[in-house]
Design an enzyme around this catalytic site. Structure first.
Site, mmCIF file in Angstrom:
data_model
loop_
_atom_site.group_PDB
_atom_site.id
_atom_site.type_symbol
_atom_site.label_atom_id
_atom_site.label_comp_id
_atom_site.label_asym_id
_atom_site.label_seq_id
_atom_site.Cartn_x
_atom_site.Cartn_y
_atom_site.Cartn_z
ATOM 1 N N GLU A 75 63.303 14.815 85.289
ATOM 2 C CA GLU A 75 62.883 13.933 84.212
ATOM 3 C C GLU A 75 61.562 14.382 83.587
ATOM 4 O O GLU A 75 60.785 15.121 84.201
ATOM 5 C CB GLU A 75 62.746 12.510 84.730
ATOM 6 N N CYS A 117 54.663 14.531 80.271
ATOM 7 C CA CYS A 117 54.617 14.759 81.713
ATOM 8 C C CYS A 117 55.905 15.489 82.082
ATOM 9 O O CYS A 117 57.002 15.008 81.836
ATOM 10 C CB CYS A 117 54.513 13.400 82.397
ATOM 11 N N CYS A 138 60.690 17.833 95.800
ATOM 12 C CA CYS A 138 59.402 18.477 96.087
ATOM 13 C C CYS A 138 59.310 18.741 97.579
ATOM 14 O O CYS A 138 59.578 17.848 98.388
ATOM 15 C CB CYS A 138 58.255 17.574 95.643
ATOM 16 N N CYS A 191 54.965 13.903 100.125
ATOM 17 C CA CYS A 191 53.953 12.851 100.278
ATOM 18 C C CYS A 191 54.678 11.510 100.464
ATOM 19 O O CYS A 191 55.616 11.202 99.730
ATOM 20 C CB CYS A 191 53.054 12.793 99.048
ATOM 21 N N CYS A 248 55.369 8.952 97.409
ATOM 22 C CA CYS A 248 55.870 9.492 96.144
ATOM 23 C C CYS A 248 57.394 9.477 96.110
ATOM 24 O O CYS A 248 58.045 9.903 97.063
ATOM 25 C CB CYS A 248 55.338 10.916 95.985
ATOM 26 N N CYS A 282 56.554 9.627 87.582
ATOM 27 C CA CYS A 282 57.656 10.570 87.526
ATOM 28 C C CYS A 282 58.432 10.579 88.847
ATOM 29 O O CYS A 282 57.870 10.431 89.905
ATOM 30 C CB CYS A 282 57.119 11.944 87.232
HETATM 31 N N1 SAH Z 1 53.032 17.647 92.896
HETATM 32 C C1 SAH Z 1 51.905 17.604 92.054
HETATM 33 C C2 SAH Z 1 52.197 17.141 90.649
HETATM 34 C C3 SAH Z 1 53.180 16.020 90.479
HETATM 35 S S1 SAH Z 1 52.688 14.419 91.032
HETATM 36 C C4 SAH Z 1 50.824 16.771 92.665
HETATM 37 O O1 SAH Z 1 51.082 16.060 93.615
HETATM 38 O O2 SAH Z 1 49.707 16.862 92.185
HETATM 39 C C5 SAH Z 1 51.449 13.966 89.840
HETATM 40 C C6 SAH Z 1 50.514 12.878 90.340
HETATM 41 O O3 SAH Z 1 51.205 11.623 90.468
HETATM 42 C C7 SAH Z 1 49.922 13.202 91.691
HETATM 43 O O4 SAH Z 1 48.542 12.963 91.692
HETATM 44 C C8 SAH Z 1 50.682 12.240 92.585
HETATM 45 O O5 SAH Z 1 49.980 11.981 93.760
HETATM 46 C C9 SAH Z 1 50.838 11.027 91.695
HETATM 47 N N2 SAH Z 1 51.855 10.086 92.152
HETATM 48 C C10 SAH Z 1 52.971 10.334 92.843
HETATM 49 N N3 SAH Z 1 53.644 9.192 93.097
HETATM 50 C C11 SAH Z 1 52.939 8.193 92.548
HETATM 51 C C12 SAH Z 1 53.114 6.764 92.468
HETATM 52 N N4 SAH Z 1 54.168 6.173 93.001
HETATM 53 N N5 SAH Z 1 52.187 6.034 91.833
HETATM 54 C C13 SAH Z 1 51.124 6.641 91.257
HETATM 55 N N6 SAH Z 1 50.905 7.971 91.282
HETATM 56 C C14 SAH Z 1 51.800 8.744 91.927
HETATM 57 FE FE1 SF4 Z 2 55.285 16.504 95.690
HETATM 58 FE FE2 SF4 Z 2 55.091 13.933 95.016
HETATM 59 FE FE3 SF4 Z 2 53.391 14.993 96.779
HETATM 60 FE FE4 SF4 Z 2 53.239 15.721 94.189
HETATM 61 S S1 SF4 Z 2 52.873 13.680 95.035
HETATM 62 S S2 SF4 Z 2 53.136 17.059 96.003
HETATM 63 S S3 SF4 Z 2 55.415 15.623 93.633
HETATM 64 S S4 SF4 Z 2 55.624 14.767 97.059
#
Ligand code: SAH
Ligand code: SF4
Length: 340
Positions: A88, A101, A108, A112, A115, A326
């Site tokens: 997306e 975005c 991924c 995390c 996420c 996202c």
């Molecule tokens: N993987 C990369 C980029 C994609 S995530 C990274 O982690 O930096 C982009 C940002 O969105 C990251 O800072 C991530 O921690 C945050 N993010 C992920 N899930 C989220 C959520 N449910 N609410 C708010 N921010 C979130």
């Molecule tokens: Fe991957 Fe989500 Fe962690 Fe970014 S925040 S590194 S997309 S698992």
């Protein structure tokens, strides 16, 4: 069928027909100016234009779902890639800019626990042209509204630096200045160091979320391999090398990383730097144990971070109803499909 942005395929196609090198230069010139329709490349002979149009498709992405939010200011699109995986992208319209975005991977590998993208299995890396096609498609939509894409952030699905070569190629293949591109990373230290040497002045965003290793080991599991001191060290070196101010992302999880202790640790970690901290209220994800803090708690934490002498802003929660952050639109569509 390849797209025109699949440059090896395009070069091969032109070479197979024995066309002179300046034809390839002409086509690349148009592509570089954002023109993908061969019929519009009016310095090419008509017959060649028609043959090209029949051999290449306009995009590698098929639109599956479009979801609007924030009274039309946010548009989220779910695409199907070749082979069937989905990714997306989210368009966010602001008064003075339009930011996209963008996704770099299906799923991924970092995982995390807060996420949506990190919850599912890893699918595959995107190719450079599949990344650029997301921006192309957004630009096409925006053009119809008399607008243009001004910024791209790699904050969609995936860890961009775990798909390094394609992401760097995609940044080079975008038509805007790298200064308008932000690469967000969970902290792949060797790749941050490599990126610093590419001569690409992108904005680097580090997803910090915790300023003590013990907590970051849980929230961003790659921290066990590249702990905080090494990540901040690599970010500092990136800043020195590129002259760009690094930003730090901090997803606010109620009671987990929004306490006065966290603000003090953040101050101790980043003190004295020209760093910018983006505080992002957690966008709730089903199946995770985390909660978003109340707005009042968000404001309190922001004040405590500023009291540490750091520059901090609270990011607006754009696209909540569009299933942003996202990864969430895709997660909902997959859930609904499983329920049927
Ligand atoms: N993987 C990369 C980029 C994609 S995530 C990274 O982690 O930096 C982009 C940002 O969105 C990251 O800072 C991530 O921690 C945050 N993010 C992920 N899930 C989220 C959520 N449910 N609410 C708010 N921010 C979130
Ligand atoms: Fe991957 Fe989500 Fe962690 Fe970014 S925040 S590194 S997309 S698992």
């Amino acid at each position: 069928m390849p797209t025109p942005l699949d440059l090896p395929a395009l070069d091969g196609w032109l070479a197979e027909r024995g066309l002179p090198a300046y034809r390839a230069r002409q086509v690349r010139g148009w592509l570089g100016r954002g023109v993908l329709e061969f019929t519009a490349m009016d310095d090419l002979p008509r017959g060649l234009r028609e043959e090209l149009a029949a051999s290449f498709r306009p995009s590698s992405l098929r639109e599956l779902v479009v979801s609007e939010a924030d009274r039309g200011l946010t548009t989220k699109v779910l695409y199907e890639l070749d082979g069937g995986f989905t990714v997306e992208a989210v368009i966010m319209r602001y008064p003075a800019r339009v930011t996209l975005c963008i996704s770099s991977q299906v799923g991924c590998p970092i995982g995390c626990p807060f996420c949506a993208t990190g919850q599912g299995p890893f699918g595959r890396n995107l190719e450079a042209h599949e990344i650029v096609d997301q921006a192309r498609d957004a630009e096409r939509r925006l053009r119809a509204e008399g607008k243009h894409l001004s910024n791209v952030v790699f904050m969609g699905m995936g860890e961009p630096l775990a798909n390094y070569a394609a992401v760097v190629d995609a940044v080079r293949g975008l038509w805007m200045s790298p200064r308008r591109v932000t690469v967000s990373t969970s902290g792949l230290v060797p790749r941050i160091e490599q990126l610093a040497g590419e001569g690409l002045p992108v904005t680097l965003a580090i997803s910090l979320h915790a300023a003590r290793d013990e907590l970051r080991d849980v929230l961003v599991p790659i921290n066990r391999k590249y702990p905080l001191a090494s990540v901040v060290g690599a970010a500092d070196a990136f800043g020195r090398r590129t002259g760009r101010r690094v930003s730090y992302e901090w997803v606010l999880l109620a009671g987990v990383n929004d306490t006065p202790r966290d603000a003090a640790e953040l101050g101790a970690l980043l003190g004295g730097r020209l760093a910018h901290v983006n505080l992002i209220p957690f966008n709730p994800v089903d199946g995770t144990p985390y909660r978003a803090p109340e707005p009042r708690e968000v404001r309190r934490f922001a004040v405590q971070v500023r009291e540490q002498g750091l520059n901090a802003t609270v990011r607006d929660t754009r696209g909540r109803e569009a299933d942003a952050a996202c990864g969430q639109l895709r997660a909902r569509v997959l859930r609904e499909a499983a329920a049927r």
